[in-house]
Write a protein that holds these residues in place. Structure first.
Motif, short mmCIF file in Angstrom:
data_model
loop_
_atom_site.label_atom_id
_atom_site.label_comp_id
_atom_site.label_asym_id
_atom_site.label_seq_id
_atom_site.Cartn_x
_atom_site.Cartn_y
_atom_site.Cartn_z
N PRO A 256 0.58 -0.96 0.23
CA PRO A 256 -0.06 0.30 -0.22
C PRO A 256 0.99 1.02 0.11
N ARG A 257 2.22 1.08 0.73
CA ARG A 257 3.21 2.18 1.12
C ARG A 257 4.06 2.41 0.25
N LEU A 258 4.95 1.53 -0.10
CA LEU A 258 5.71 0.85 -0.25
C LEU A 258 5.58 0.13 -1.64
N ASP B 143 23.73 7.38 13.15
CA ASP B 143 23.18 6.99 14.19
C ASP B 143 22.32 5.72 14.51
N HIS B 144 21.34 5.98 13.84
CA HIS B 144 20.74 5.06 14.11
C HIS B 144 20.33 3.84 13.92
N LEU B 145 21.49 3.65 13.01
CA LEU B 145 21.75 2.17 12.30
C LEU B 145 23.02 1.34 13.18
N GLY C 99 15.97 -9.93 5.66
CA GLY C 99 16.90 -9.04 6.60
C GLY C 99 16.21 -7.34 6.58
N TYR C 100 15.99 -6.33 7.41
CA TYR C 100 15.12 -4.67 6.84
C TYR C 100 15.86 -3.85 7.50
N TRP C 101 16.37 -2.50 6.90
CA TRP C 101 16.36 -1.53 8.49
C TRP C 101 15.93 -0.31 7.53
N GLY D 196 8.62 4.12 12.56
CA GLY D 196 7.29 4.59 13.50
C GLY D 196 6.53 4.98 12.79
N ARG D 197 6.85 4.29 11.35
CA ARG D 197 5.20 4.32 10.56
C ARG D 197 4.52 2.71 10.76
N GLY D 198 5.40 2.02 10.88
CA GLY D 198 5.22 0.25 10.10
C GLY D 198 5.33 -0.04 9.16
N ALA E 238 8.97 -1.62 8.19
CA ALA E 238 9.50 -2.19 8.36
C ALA E 238 8.65 -3.30 8.71
N THR E 239 7.66 -3.65 9.03
CA THR E 239 6.32 -4.47 9.28
C THR E 239 5.42 -4.99 7.31
N GLU E 240 5.87 -4.25 7.37
CA GLU E 240 4.78 -3.90 6.17
C GLU E 240 5.29 -4.24 4.90
N ILE F 291 13.83 -14.70 10.53
CA ILE F 291 14.35 -13.14 11.17
C ILE F 291 15.55 -13.26 12.20
N ARG F 292 16.64 -13.08 12.01
CA ARG F 292 17.11 -13.37 13.47
C ARG F 292 17.74 -11.90 13.82
N CYS F 293 17.79 -11.80 14.91
CA CYS F 293 18.45 -10.09 15.39
C CYS F 293 18.33 -10.35 17.33
N ASP F 294 19.82 -9.21 17.25
CA ASP F 294 19.96 -9.26 18.61
C ASP F 294 18.59 -8.75 19.54
N LEU G 128 18.69 -7.52 22.01
CA LEU G 128 19.06 -6.21 22.69
C LEU G 128 17.89 -5.63 21.77
N ASN G 129 17.45 -5.55 20.15
CA ASN G 129 16.91 -4.84 19.50
C ASN G 129 15.71 -4.89 19.51
N THR G 130 15.20 -4.37 20.56
CA THR G 130 13.50 -4.49 20.56
C THR G 130 12.64 -3.99 19.63
N ARG G 131 13.03 -3.13 18.90
CA ARG G 131 11.94 -2.38 18.37
C ARG G 131 12.63 -3.37 16.78
N SER G 132 13.23 -4.01 16.55
CA SER G 132 13.47 -5.34 15.45
C SER G 132 12.90 -7.05 15.74
N SER G 133 12.09 -6.61 16.76
CA SER G 133 11.82 -7.99 17.17
C SER G 133 10.40 -7.89 17.46
C1 LIG Z 1 13.83 -1.79 14.16
C2 LIG Z 1 13.79 -1.77 12.68
C3 LIG Z 1 13.48 -1.83 11.32
C4 LIG Z 1 11.75 -0.56 13.17
O1 LIG Z 1 11.57 -0.06 12.07
P1 LIG Z 1 10.16 0.40 12.22
O2 LIG Z 1 9.40 0.79 10.66
O3 LIG Z 1 10.30 1.53 12.41
O4 LIG Z 1 9.44 -0.47 12.28
P2 LIG Z 1 7.69 -1.07 12.53
O5 LIG Z 1 7.29 -1.76 11.07
O6 LIG Z 1 7.36 -2.15 13.26
O7 LIG Z 1 6.74 0.24 12.52
C5 LIG Z 1 6.36 0.29 14.02
C6 LIG Z 1 5.76 1.71 14.94
O8 LIG Z 1 4.98 2.08 13.77
C7 LIG Z 1 3.84 2.66 14.06
N1 LIG Z 1 2.96 2.81 12.96
C8 LIG Z 1 2.09 3.88 12.62
N2 LIG Z 1 1.78 3.37 11.38
C9 LIG Z 1 1.97 2.08 11.29
C10 LIG Z 1 0.84 0.73 10.65
N3 LIG Z 1 0.17 2.17 9.72
N4 LIG Z 1 0.96 -0.51 10.52
C11 LIG Z 1 1.97 -0.24 11.25
N5 LIG Z 1 2.20 0.32 12.43
C12 LIG Z 1 2.26 1.77 12.79
C13 LIG Z 1 3.64 1.32 14.97
O9 LIG Z 1 2.60 2.22 16.41
C14 LIG Z 1 4.95 1.48 15.99
O10 LIG Z 1 5.70 1.76 16.95
P3 LIG Z 1 5.84 1.04 18.51
O11 LIG Z 1 6.28 -0.19 17.89
O12 LIG Z 1 6.18 1.70 19.21
O13 LIG Z 1 4.01 0.67 18.80
C15 LIG Z 1 14.39 0.59 12.43
O14 LIG Z 1 14.13 1.10 13.41
C16 LIG Z 1 15.84 -0.09 12.19
O15 LIG Z 1 16.29 0.08 10.67
N6 LIG Z 1 16.67 0.05 12.87
C17 LIG Z 1 18.20 -0.10 12.79
C18 LIG Z 1 18.48 -1.91 11.97
C19 LIG Z 1 17.89 -2.47 12.51
O16 LIG Z 1 17.82 -3.02 13.85
N7 LIG Z 1 17.44 -3.50 11.30
C20 LIG Z 1 16.86 -4.94 12.06
C21 LIG Z 1 18.58 -5.81 12.33
S1 LIG Z 1 17.06 -7.49 12.79
#
Ligand SMILES: CC(C)(COP(=O)(O)OP(=O)(O)OC[C@H]1O[C@@H](n2cnc3c(N)ncnc32)[C@H](O)[C@@H]1OP(=O)(O)O)[C@@H](O)C(=O)NCCC(=O)NCCS
Length: 206
Positions: free
Chosen positions: A11-13, A35-37, A102-104, A111-113, A115-117, A137-140, A142-147
């Protein structure tokens, strides 16, 4: 097996095979995300680097994609004016039907979803186009945003490997192994991600 999926629309990508000409847009996204990566992506540690290095790396990605050795994908916005991040399907786990995602995501797009999309779309292409039996999907740990990404997509946390890879700080670190099997896929949230996929000639695969 048909494919590979050269272009995947969500839908967005737009997820597609990198081109050498993407180097300037990639540089822009990485420069804004160093810094983020840095804690999670070892390849960022060679920044800043010459544009030519990126051009050559993207030529390599493209060559590997075209010869089915590795599928590294760019993540763009729909008009392909901005690199949102990167993802890919990596056949490096021994069996050709077992591949790792993998993904970044660039700092300004987190924070817009996205990575999940993106990971959901790659999961769909993996099972429905590439005929995979298992995706990881393998991740650290400690990388809670990734897991959070595999958890949302219905992957199971199968194991935490202890001290099996060298972390960016130089010491050994643990690895979470998240997996999704073909029989589980149809009922997983991944299967519900709206996706279109196209082969190298632009023919519809999904
Ligand atoms: C880990 C990483 C990939 C996450 O990316 P992201 O796009 O922010 O992740 P998500 O797809 O899960 O998005 C999640 C957030 O978007 C928000 N969101 C906003 N709109 C959304 C939508 N339409 N659908 C889903 N989530 C949405 C969610 O609430 C969620 O926020 P929360 O987790 O604080 O509740 C990113 O932080 C990153 O690049 N990190 C560094 C590299 C890395 O660690 N890669 C993975 C190695 S294993």
């Amino acid at each position: 097996v048909p494919g590979p999926a050269y272009r995947i629309l969500t839908p967005r990508l737009v997820l597609r095979c990198w081109q050498p000409s993407d180097a300037p847009l990639l540089a822009e996204a990485v420069t804004a995300s160093v810094d983020h990566l840095w804690p999670w992506m070892p390849w960022v540690h060679s920044e800043p680097e010459d544009l030519e290095v990126k051009v050559q790396r993207l030529r390599g990605f493209r060559a590997s994609f075209d010869t089915d050795k590795d599928y590294v994908l760019a993540i763009f916005n729909h008009d392909e004016s901005e690199v949102v991040g990167g993802t890919g399907m990596h056949p490096r786990l021994g069996e050709a039907v077992v591949q790792e995602i993998g993904y970044w995501i660039s700092a300004r797009h987190i924070g817009r979803g996205y990575a999940t999309e993106a990971a959901g779309a790659v999961t769909r292409a993996g099972f429905e186009v590439h005929g995979l039996e298992r995706m990881e999907i393998r991740c650290d740990p400690l990388n809670t945003r990734s897991s959070a990404v595999p958890r949302k997509l219905g992957y199971a946390l199968e194991a935490t490997l202890r001290g099996n890879v060298r972390g960016v700080g130089g010491g050994m670190r643990d690895t979470q192994v998240w997996s999704l099997l073909r029989p589980e896929y149809a009922d997983s949230p991944s299967a519900a991600v709206p996706v279109q996929a196209f082969d190298a000639a632009g023919r519809r695969l999904l």
